[in-house]
Design an enzyme around this catalytic site. Structure first.
Site, PDB file in Angstrom:
ATOM      1  N   GLY A   1      -4.824  -1.663   4.844  1.00  0.00           N
ATOM      2  CA  GLY A   1      -3.782  -2.898   4.497  1.00  0.00           C
ATOM      3  C   GLY A   1      -4.587  -4.211   4.590  1.00  0.00           C
ATOM      4  NE  ARG A   2      -6.117  -3.792  10.869  1.00  0.00           N
ATOM      5  CZ  ARG A   2      -5.641  -2.692  11.012  1.00  0.00           C
ATOM      6  NH1 ARG A   2      -4.500  -2.224  10.234  1.00  0.00           N
ATOM      7  NH2 ARG A   2      -6.260  -1.694  11.528  1.00  0.00           N
TER       8      ARG A   2
ATOM      9  CD  GLU B   1      -1.727  -4.170  11.512  1.00  0.00           C
ATOM     10  OE1 GLU B   1      -0.543  -4.657  11.839  1.00  0.00           O
ATOM     11  OE2 GLU B   1      -2.129  -4.120  10.383  1.00  0.00           O
TER      12      GLU B   1
ATOM     13  CE  LYS C   1       5.876  -0.815  10.204  1.00  0.00           C
ATOM     14  NZ  LYS C   1       5.028  -0.329   9.353  1.00  0.00           N
TER      15      LYS C   1
ATOM     16  CD  GLU D   1       9.421  -6.029   7.034  1.00  0.00           C
ATOM     17  OE1 GLU D   1       9.160  -4.986   6.615  1.00  0.00           O
ATOM     18  OE2 GLU D   1       9.288  -6.237   8.320  1.00  0.00           O
TER      19      GLU D   1
ATOM     20  CE  LYS E   1      -3.458   2.304   2.818  1.00  0.00           C
ATOM     21  NZ  LYS E   1      -4.515   2.459   3.889  1.00  0.00           N
TER      22      LYS E   1
ATOM     23  CG  HIS F   1      -3.919 -35.974  16.462  1.00  0.00           C
ATOM     24  ND1 HIS F   1      -4.210 -37.148  17.004  1.00  0.00           N
ATOM     25  CD2 HIS F   1      -5.131 -35.409  15.409  1.00  0.00           C
ATOM     26  CE1 HIS F   1      -5.441 -37.680  16.210  1.00  0.00           C
ATOM     27  NE2 HIS F   1      -5.827 -36.950  15.479  1.00  0.00           N
TER      28      HIS F   1
HETATM   29  O1  F6P Z   1       3.486  -2.946   9.799  1.00  0.00           O
HETATM   30  C1  F6P Z   1       2.062  -3.032   9.717  1.00  0.00           C
HETATM   31  C2  F6P Z   1       1.567  -2.741   8.199  1.00  0.00           C
HETATM   32  O2  F6P Z   1       1.214  -1.485   8.066  1.00  0.00           O
HETATM   33  C3  F6P Z   1       0.137  -3.427   8.106  1.00  0.00           C
HETATM   34  O3  F6P Z   1      -0.931  -2.615   8.512  1.00  0.00           O
HETATM   35  C4  F6P Z   1       0.063  -3.712   6.467  1.00  0.00           C
HETATM   36  O4  F6P Z   1      -0.703  -4.733   6.161  1.00  0.00           O
HETATM   37  C5  F6P Z   1       1.660  -4.131   6.119  1.00  0.00           C
HETATM   38  O5  F6P Z   1       2.296  -3.402   7.374  1.00  0.00           O
HETATM   39  C6  F6P Z   1       2.106  -3.726   5.251  1.00  0.00           C
HETATM   40  O6  F6P Z   1       1.948  -2.403   4.804  1.00  0.00           O
HETATM   41  P1  F6P Z   1       2.198  -2.157   2.925  1.00  0.00           P
HETATM   42  O7  F6P Z   1       1.286  -2.597   2.274  1.00  0.00           O
HETATM   43  O8  F6P Z   1       2.015  -0.611   3.081  1.00  0.00           O
HETATM   44  O9  F6P Z   1       3.550  -2.399   2.774  1.00  0.00           O
END
Ligand code: F6P
Length: 535
Positions: free
Chosen positions: A257-258, A343, A503, A205, A199, A374
């Site tokens: 995002g979620r 979240e 972060k 990452e 987003k 199990h």
């Molecule tokens: O670190 C949390 C977060 O902001 C989430 O809310 C989001 O889904 C994820 O990181 C990834 O964010 P982006 O889509 O901006 O890379």
């Protein structure tokens, strides 16, 4: 905000709650009364300690906080994400053209459908081979994203595996190089499409993995950017990365995002199952929206699921809930729900800045049945803590030739909720031990280990078959459950400030780890660990 007196009333009702068995004894019709359906989907919450009066109290509490008004505000596009000044309109991503949210401009709503049409055209071109990589038809797609840009599509691609007829789909999320290394090792860069899903297009990452993937594609492809697509709200950043606008699929900041898998973030799913199946998924979500918007609270699946959650967590004090899909293809659902629920509702400050007077949202965890049986069900049945369980199971599997497997799966699902409720008394355990020939103190000792307290609550969601439409219903059901629980708590379910501090500290630690900066000012533990890891 909910009055404190209401929470106290709920605590009193929970403190004097009758047993599940006594509730069934007192009412032959309990299963019918404490269940609700939407079309072919049935939600049974009768195996809980909710009585008519405690359910009535919860429904009153929902009215007290103007759930109906807040629901209308969300669907209309009011800026209910107050800490970020944004609307919450993921529902618009799955709405048909005839259902424009009131406060969304026609242009913005039109853009949603234009983008979906562009996604469909692109997905079709990849699937039919008219879009090619340098090595020919695209055989594999890697979705690089994390959190909401990974968990939703990864969960759904697995859930809808029987509908796959597109390229193979892979997901890379972790900053750990092991994640991308293993995916790259198995694929050919010349026939792989890389989707950078973010987003913000700033997540460390995702940007690190995207850069690594770019270098990898470059080993075999003259114009690597041509084998990249981007899903983001930031066109500026996607073009700076070098991805051509025709393969950038944008969305607005009113999609959290979620909550974003219904739009461009769902491209990997669309590539795997095709635009028609993706549309059916959206339709299922939209039908759940309509059910949530139009159905009386007492028959409203998301409202009831949420009220059961509030009853168990804030009322009875059960701090966790287990999500137990008896549907192996939903094995990533618990992970997906962990982000969606924790979240969203893992917060201790209310919208007005005051501290929450009750517990925040619960710890959500789970695994598919029967595997969990199990592993951790021992604790669920005989541990000292009560874990409310949410079972889900399809009436029909996707393998008609293996129908006997499905029958066993269903029997196990029902048996677990029955065992949790019914338990086994000491006398029953004694009789079992006596039948085995034990007697005296040994019989007594052994019998005690075989007692199940019972009276442990669970709900069961049953649906016809895990098809795209049904998956859409299930996901939208859980999204709205989160909304209702958030409204009851008076929090903002749509920000996530709690992920920021870590972060920031990671960014500050990187140069220290690299030996470029001193660790002065860091605590003793962090300094010791840095010392070890720097070697
Ligand atoms: O670190 C949390 C977060 O902001 C989430 O809310 C989001 O889904 C994820 O990181 C990834 O964010 P982006 O889509 O901006 O890379």
């Amino acid at each position: 905000m909910m009055e404190k007196a209401r929470w106290d009333e709920l605590a009193r009702a929970a403190a004097t709650r009758p047993s599940i068995a006594s509730l069934f004894d007192a009412d032959n019709d309990r299963a019918t009364k404490f269940s609700a359906s939407m079309g072919d989907m049935l939600f049974d919450y009768s195996k809980t300690q909710l009585s008519e009066s405690s359910l009535g109290l919860l429904l009153d509490m929902a009215r007290d906080v103007d759930l109906a008004g807040k629901r209308a505000a969300m669907f209309a596009g009011a800026p209910i994400n107050e800490t970020e000044g944004r609307a919450v309109l993921h529902t618009a991503l799955r709405a048909p053209e005839s259902a424009k949210p009131v406060q969304l401009s026609a242009a913005e709503f039109g853009e949603v459908h234009k983008t979906r049409a562009r996604m469909a055209a692109f997905a079709t071109s990849v699937r039919n081979g008219s879009f090619v990589g340098q090595g020919g038809k695209i055989t594999d797609v890697i979705n690089i994203g994390i959190g909401g840009s990974d968990l939703g599509p990864a969960m759904a691609v697995l859930a809808l595996a029987p509908y796959h007829d597109g390229p193979r789909t892979h997901f890379v999320s972790n900053i750990d190089g092991a994640d991308i290394a293993e995916v790259m090792a198995a694929l050919d860069p010349a026939t792989t499409l890389v989707i950078v899903a973010s987003k913000t297009f700033t997540t460390i990452e995702t940007m690190t993995n995207a850069a690594t993937a770019f270098e990898w594609i470059k080993t075999k492809v003259a114009n690597p950017a041509a084998q990249f697509a981007a899903l983001s709200t930031s066109e500026e950043k996607t073009s700076a990365f070098g991805i051509a606008a025709e393969r950038v699929f944008g969305f607005e900041d009113w999609v959290g995002g979620r909550y974003s898998m219904w739009g461009p973030i769902g491209l990997s799913l669309m590539l795997a199952v095709g635009p028609e199946n993706f549309d059916a998924f959206l339709q299922g979500g939209h039908e759940m929206d309509r059910h949530f918007a139009e159905t009386d609270f007492s028959e409203n699946l998301p409202v009831l699921l949420a009220l059961v959650g509030v009853w168990h967590n804030q009322g009875c004090g059960h701090a966790t809930r287990a999500v137990l899909p008896y549907d192996n293809r939903l094995s990533r659902l618990p992970a997906y729900l962990q982000q969606l629920e924790m979240e969203s509702n893992g917060k201790s400050v209310a919208m007005d800045g005051s501290s929450l007077e009750v517990a925040s949202g619960p710890v959500v965890w789970g695994e598919p049945g029967t595997n969990g049986q199990h592993a951790f069900y021992q604790l669920i049945h005989q541990g000292t803590r009560v874990v409310p369980c949410e079972f889900m199971v399809a009436k029909e599997g996707h393998e008609p030739e293996l129908a006997h497997h499905h029958a066993l799966l269903v029997a196990n699902c029902l048996a677990q909720s029955e065992a949790l409720m019914v338990g086994r008394s000491l006398d029953e355990a004694r009789a079992i031990m006596a039948a085995k020939g034990l007697e005296g103190s040994e019989l007594e000792r052994q019998a005690r280990h075989r007692v199940f307290s019972g009276n442990r609550p669970s709900t069961t969601l049953v649906y016809p078959k895990l098809a795209p439409y049904v998956l859409g219903q299930i996901i939208a059901l859980y999204e709205h459950r989160v909304f209702v629980e958030g409204v009851m708590l008076g929090i903002n379910s749509y920000d996530q400030w709690g992920v920021e501090l870590g972060k920031e500290l990671a960014t500050a630690l990187s140069p220290i780890l690299a030996g470029e900066q001193s660790d002065a000012g860091k605590d003793g533990s962090t300094r010791m660990l840095l010392g070890y890891l720097r070697g």
